[in-house]
Scaffold this motif. Structure first.
Motif, PDB file in Angstrom:
ATOM      1  N   THR A  85      36.173  61.549  28.051  1.00  0.00           N
ATOM      2  CA  THR A  85      37.184  60.791  27.635  1.00  0.00           C
ATOM      3  C   THR A  85      38.296  60.558  28.779  1.00  0.00           C
ATOM      4  N   ARG A  86      38.887  61.769  28.957  1.00  0.00           N
ATOM      5  CA  ARG A  86      40.240  61.930  29.907  1.00  0.00           C
ATOM      6  C   ARG A  86      39.652  61.782  31.347  1.00  0.00           C
ATOM      7  N   THR A  87      38.745  62.306  31.854  1.00  0.00           N
ATOM      8  CA  THR A  87      38.542  62.054  33.129  1.00  0.00           C
ATOM      9  C   THR A  87      38.020  60.458  33.397  1.00  0.00           C
ATOM     10  N   ARG A  88      37.241  59.854  32.739  1.00  0.00           N
ATOM     11  CA  ARG A  88      36.744  58.547  32.878  1.00  0.00           C
ATOM     12  C   ARG A  88      38.116  57.552  32.657  1.00  0.00           C
ATOM     13  N   ILE A 135      31.498  59.220  40.131  1.00  0.00           N
ATOM     14  CA  ILE A 135      30.240  59.816  39.238  1.00  0.00           C
ATOM     15  C   ILE A 135      30.419  61.035  38.821  1.00  0.00           C
ATOM     16  N   ARG A 136      29.965  61.058  37.610  1.00  0.00           N
ATOM     17  CA  ARG A 136      29.870  62.294  36.832  1.00  0.00           C
ATOM     18  C   ARG A 136      28.360  62.512  36.252  1.00  0.00           C
ATOM     19  N   HIS A 137      28.007  63.786  36.703  1.00  0.00           N
ATOM     20  CA  HIS A 137      26.538  64.153  36.102  1.00  0.00           C
ATOM     21  C   HIS A 137      26.221  65.396  35.678  1.00  0.00           C
ATOM     22  N   ALA A 163      31.273  71.585  40.473  1.00  0.00           N
ATOM     23  CA  ALA A 163      32.643  71.124  41.110  1.00  0.00           C
ATOM     24  C   ALA A 163      33.217  70.107  40.118  1.00  0.00           C
ATOM     25  N   HIS A 164      34.626  70.038  40.252  1.00  0.00           N
ATOM     26  CA  HIS A 164      35.368  69.136  39.667  1.00  0.00           C
ATOM     27  C   HIS A 164      36.818  69.218  40.354  1.00  0.00           C
ATOM     28  N   PRO A 165      36.585  68.393  41.683  1.00  0.00           N
ATOM     29  CA  PRO A 165      37.501  68.370  42.615  1.00  0.00           C
ATOM     30  C   PRO A 165      38.949  67.776  41.969  1.00  0.00           C
ATOM     31  N   THR A 166      38.871  66.829  41.176  1.00  0.00           N
ATOM     32  CA  THR A 166      40.243  66.181  40.963  1.00  0.00           C
ATOM     33  C   THR A 166      40.747  66.895  40.043  1.00  0.00           C
ATOM     34  N   GLN A 167      40.160  67.688  39.028  1.00  0.00           N
ATOM     35  CA  GLN A 167      40.628  68.695  38.213  1.00  0.00           C
ATOM     36  C   GLN A 167      41.470  69.668  38.923  1.00  0.00           C
ATOM     37  N   ALA A 168      40.860  70.302  39.772  1.00  0.00           N
ATOM     38  CA  ALA A 168      41.333  71.289  40.753  1.00  0.00           C
ATOM     39  C   ALA A 168      42.700  70.849  41.251  1.00  0.00           C
ATOM     40  N   SER A 201      31.775  76.877  34.170  1.00  0.00           N
ATOM     41  CA  SER A 201      32.949  76.003  34.284  1.00  0.00           C
ATOM     42  C   SER A 201      32.896  75.548  35.798  1.00  0.00           C
ATOM     43  N   ARG A 202      32.789  73.928  36.034  1.00  0.00           N
ATOM     44  CA  ARG A 202      32.825  73.553  37.240  1.00  0.00           C
ATOM     45  C   ARG A 202      34.501  73.572  37.702  1.00  0.00           C
ATOM     46  N   VAL A 203      35.073  73.301  36.620  1.00  0.00           N
ATOM     47  CA  VAL A 203      36.577  73.461  36.631  1.00  0.00           C
ATOM     48  C   VAL A 203      37.127  74.857  37.520  1.00  0.00           C
ATOM     49  N   ALA A 204      36.593  75.739  36.916  1.00  0.00           N
ATOM     50  CA  ALA A 204      36.963  77.086  37.525  1.00  0.00           C
ATOM     51  C   ALA A 204      36.489  77.225  38.790  1.00  0.00           C
ATOM     52  N   LEU A 263      39.721  78.002  29.108  1.00  0.00           N
ATOM     53  CA  LEU A 263      38.531  77.130  29.317  1.00  0.00           C
ATOM     54  C   LEU A 263      37.896  76.982  28.153  1.00  0.00           C
ATOM     55  N   ARG A 264      37.185  75.911  27.868  1.00  0.00           N
ATOM     56  CA  ARG A 264      36.391  75.618  26.614  1.00  0.00           C
ATOM     57  C   ARG A 264      35.147  76.321  26.746  1.00  0.00           C
ATOM     58  N   ILE A 265      34.586  76.757  25.603  1.00  0.00           N
ATOM     59  CA  ILE A 265      33.300  77.620  25.656  1.00  0.00           C
ATOM     60  C   ILE A 265      32.371  76.276  25.480  1.00  0.00           C
ATOM     61  N   GLN A 266      31.549  76.358  26.990  1.00  0.00           N
ATOM     62  CA  GLN A 266      30.829  74.966  26.951  1.00  0.00           C
ATOM     63  C   GLN A 266      29.399  74.988  26.483  1.00  0.00           C
ATOM     64  N   ARG A 267      29.386  75.003  25.378  1.00  0.00           N
ATOM     65  CA  ARG A 267      28.229  75.216  24.288  1.00  0.00           C
ATOM     66  C   ARG A 267      26.932  74.413  24.666  1.00  0.00           C
ATOM     67  N   HIS A 303      45.051  73.628  30.135  1.00  0.00           N
ATOM     68  CA  HIS A 303      43.848  73.637  29.361  1.00  0.00           C
ATOM     69  C   HIS A 303      43.170  72.322  30.268  1.00  0.00           C
ATOM     70  N   PRO A 304      41.998  72.227  30.794  1.00  0.00           N
ATOM     71  CA  PRO A 304      41.488  70.826  31.350  1.00  0.00           C
ATOM     72  C   PRO A 304      41.205  69.875  30.210  1.00  0.00           C
ATOM     73  N   GLY A 305      41.109  70.350  28.932  1.00  0.00           N
ATOM     74  CA  GLY A 305      40.376  69.439  27.737  1.00  0.00           C
ATOM     75  C   GLY A 305      38.868  69.365  28.156  1.00  0.00           C
ATOM     76  N   PRO A 306      38.253  69.099  27.140  1.00  0.00           N
ATOM     77  CA  PRO A 306      38.739  68.780  25.604  1.00  0.00           C
ATOM     78  C   PRO A 306      38.752  70.285  25.191  1.00  0.00           C
ATOM     79  N   MET A 307      40.177  70.373  24.279  1.00  0.00           N
ATOM     80  CA  MET A 307      40.143  71.662  23.576  1.00  0.00           C
ATOM     81  C   MET A 307      39.358  71.924  22.332  1.00  0.00           C
TER      82      MET A 307
HETATM   83  C1  NCD Z   1      36.176  69.397  31.913  1.00  0.00           C
HETATM   84  C2  NCD Z   1      34.815  68.851  32.330  1.00  0.00           C
HETATM   85  O1  NCD Z   1      34.300  68.023  31.798  1.00  0.00           O
HETATM   86  O2  NCD Z   1      34.182  69.617  33.438  1.00  0.00           O
HETATM   87  N1  NCD Z   1      36.943  68.738  31.200  1.00  0.00           N
HETATM   88  C3  NCD Z   1      37.499  67.609  32.101  1.00  0.00           C
HETATM   89  O3  NCD Z   1      36.878  67.101  33.141  1.00  0.00           O
HETATM   90  N2  NCD Z   1      38.879  67.242  31.814  1.00  0.00           N
HETATM   91  C4  NCD Z   1      36.087  70.703  30.946  1.00  0.00           C
HETATM   92  C5  NCD Z   1      35.205  70.647  29.815  1.00  0.00           C
HETATM   93  O4  NCD Z   1      34.333  69.955  29.551  1.00  0.00           O
HETATM   94  O5  NCD Z   1      35.399  71.646  28.854  1.00  0.00           O
END
Ligand code: NCD
Length: 354
Positions: A85-88, A135-137, A163-168, A201-204, A263-267, A303-307
Motif C-alpha cells: 500500500t504505502r510504498t506503491r 519495481i517490487r518483486h 534491499a529496500h533502498p528508499t525505505q532506508a 527483512s530487506r528493510v533491515a 519490524l513485522r514478522i514476515q510470515r 516501523h516501516p509498516g504494515p504493522m
Molecule cells: C516493508 C516491505 O515491504 O519490505 N514495508 C514497506 O515497504 N513499507 C516491510 C514489511 O513488509 O514488513
C-alpha cells in the motif's frame, strides 16, 4: 478546484535543489547513478545529496499546490509483483508531484499472470514509453535483472529479502529530522535498535548500510532464529570501523536506545520452525510501553509498516507520543521525489529537469 483542474504551468513552480545549506568545506556533488538498486553503492556525499534534495522536496510538499514540473513528459511505470500500500502509493504520489505521467501495472491483471517473463514485461513497458521503472518483486535481484535490459532508470521498491533502498533513505531522513544530527549529518553516539524479524527483512539489510555509514551505534535484536547470520556481518562491519551489534536480549538492546525500529514478522517469507508462536514472540520481543521505558526518554519509535499491532508493537506505543511512524510515511514521499528527480538528471534520453 483540485490540483488536476489547473494548468500544469500555472500549478508548477521550478524547483531548485539547494546546496547552500551544505557545510562550508563540503564539495558540491553531482549525482551519477542511473539506477537505485540498493544503498550500498551510495557514497556518503551521495546520501547527503539525497537528504538535501529531500529537504527541498519537503518544502514543495508544504506548498498549497505541491507540484513542480521536474518530470513533465516522463513516463514513470510502477510494476509491483507483491502486495503494497504505502510504498506503491508513495512512489505514485511522488512521481505525480513531479508532474510525471504515471502508469501503474498490477501484475495480477497483466500478462504476467499468463506467464510473461520479467524481461519480456520490462521490454514491453519500455516499448510503451516507460523511461523510469519502479519495481517490487518477491525475488532478490529482480530489479538488477530489469536494469540489465531497461534503457532508462530502475528504482528498487523492495526485492525479496535483499534491499529496500528508499525505505532506508526515508528512515535515515526521519531519524535525522527528529533527533537532530551533527553538522556533518552524523548519528555518532546515537544508539539505534532494529527489533524483530531481521532475517527476512530487506528493510533491515538496507538500513544496516545507511545507519552504520551515518555513524550510528546499531543493534539488531530478535530471537536467535531471526537474527542468525548477522554476527558475521557485525564482525565485518566492526573490522570496517562500523558500530554494529547483534543480540537476542531485548533489555540489552533497548537500554538507553535513541531509536527503536520494530519490524513485522514476515510470515509470508518464513519457513516453519523459526518461532514457537506469535503469542510467545509478542510476549518476549513485542515493543511494549514497559520495554520502551528502558530506552532514553523521548526515544523515537519507528516501523516501516504494515504493522501487526499486538505482535511486534503494542497499539499504544505505535500511536504514542514517541512514535514517528506517520512522519516516515510523509518523508517517504519526499525521499522518493528526491530520488526520482536525481535519477532523471542522469537519464540517457534527456529529460528536462526544471
Ligand atoms: C516493508 C516491505 O515491504 O519490505 N514495508 C514497506 O515497504 N513499507 C516491510 C514489511 O513488509 O514488513
Amino acid at each position: 478546484m483540485t490540483l488536476t483542474d489547473r494548468e500544469p504551468q500555472a500549478a508548477a513552480t521550478a524547483l531548485e535543489v539547494p546546496i547552500v545549506d551544505s557545510p562550508p568545506d563540503a564539495q558540491p556533488v553531482s549525482w551519477t547513478h542511473r539506477h537505485l538498486l540498493d544503498v550500498d553503492v551510495l557514497s556518503w556525499p551521495d546520501i547527503e545529496l539525497v537528504m538535501r534534495t529531500t529537504d527541498a522536496m519537503r518544502e514543495v510538499l508544504g506548498r498549497p499546490i505541491a507540484k513542480v514540473p521536474a518530470l513533465r513528459g516522463t513516463n514513470v511505470t510502477i510494476l509491483f509483483y507483491e502486495a503494497s500500500t504505502r510504498t506503491r502509493v508513495s512512489f505514485e504520489v511522488a512521481a505525480k508531484n513531479l508532474s510525471a505521467d504515471v502508469v501503474n501495472i498490477a501484475t495480477t491483471t497483466s500478462s504476467v499472470s499468463k506467464g510473461e517473463s520479467l524481461v519480456d514485461t520490462v521490454r514491453t513497458v519500455e516499448a510503451l514509453g516507460a523511461r523510469m521503472l519502479v519495481i517490487r518483486h518477491p525475488v532478490s535481484g529482480a530489479p538488477a535483472l530489469a536494469a540489465e535490459v531497461f534503457s532508462g532508470s530502475v528504482l528498487n521498491g523492495g526485492d525479496g529479502w535483499h534491499a529496500h533502498p528508499t525505505q532506508a533513505l526515508l528512515d535515515l531522513y526521519t531519524i535525522r529530522a527528529s533527533l537532530g544530527a551533527g553538522r556533518d549529518g552524523s548519528l555518532a553516539g546515537r544508539k539505534v535498535v532494529i527489533l524483530g524479524d531481521v532475517l527476512h527483512s530487506r528493510v533491515a539489510r538496507s538500513n544496516i548500510w545507511t545507519l552504520t555509514a551515518a555513524g550510528a551505534d546499531l543493534w539488531l535484536c530478535g530471537p536467535a532464529t531471526l537474527v542468525r547470520g548477522f554476527e558475521a556481518w557485525a564482525g565485518r562491519g566492526a573490522a570496517a570501523g562500523r558500530r554494529f551489534h547483534v543480540t537476542t536480549s531485548v533489555d540489552e538492546a533497548l537500554r538507553d536506545a535513541d531509536v527503536v525500529m520494530a519490524l513485522r514478522i514476515q510470515r509470508e517469507r518464513m519457513g516453519s520452525g523459526l518461532l514457537p508462536s506469535l503469542r510467545e514472540y509478542a510476549a518476549r520481543y513485542g515493543l511494549t510501553r514497559e520495554r520502551l521505558a528502558l530506552a532514553r526518554p523521548g526515544a523515537l519509535v519507528m516501523h516501516p509498516g504494515p504493522m501487526n499491532e499486538g505482535v511486534e508493537i503494542a497499539a499504544d506505543v505505535a500511536a504514542g507520543a514517541q512514535s514517528v511512524i506517520t512522519d516516515q510515511v510523509t518523508n517517504g514521499v519526499a525521499v522518493r521525489m528526491a530520488i526520482l528527480y536525481l535519477l532523471a538528471g542522469t537519464h540517457p534520453v534527456g529529460t528536462e529537469v526544471a
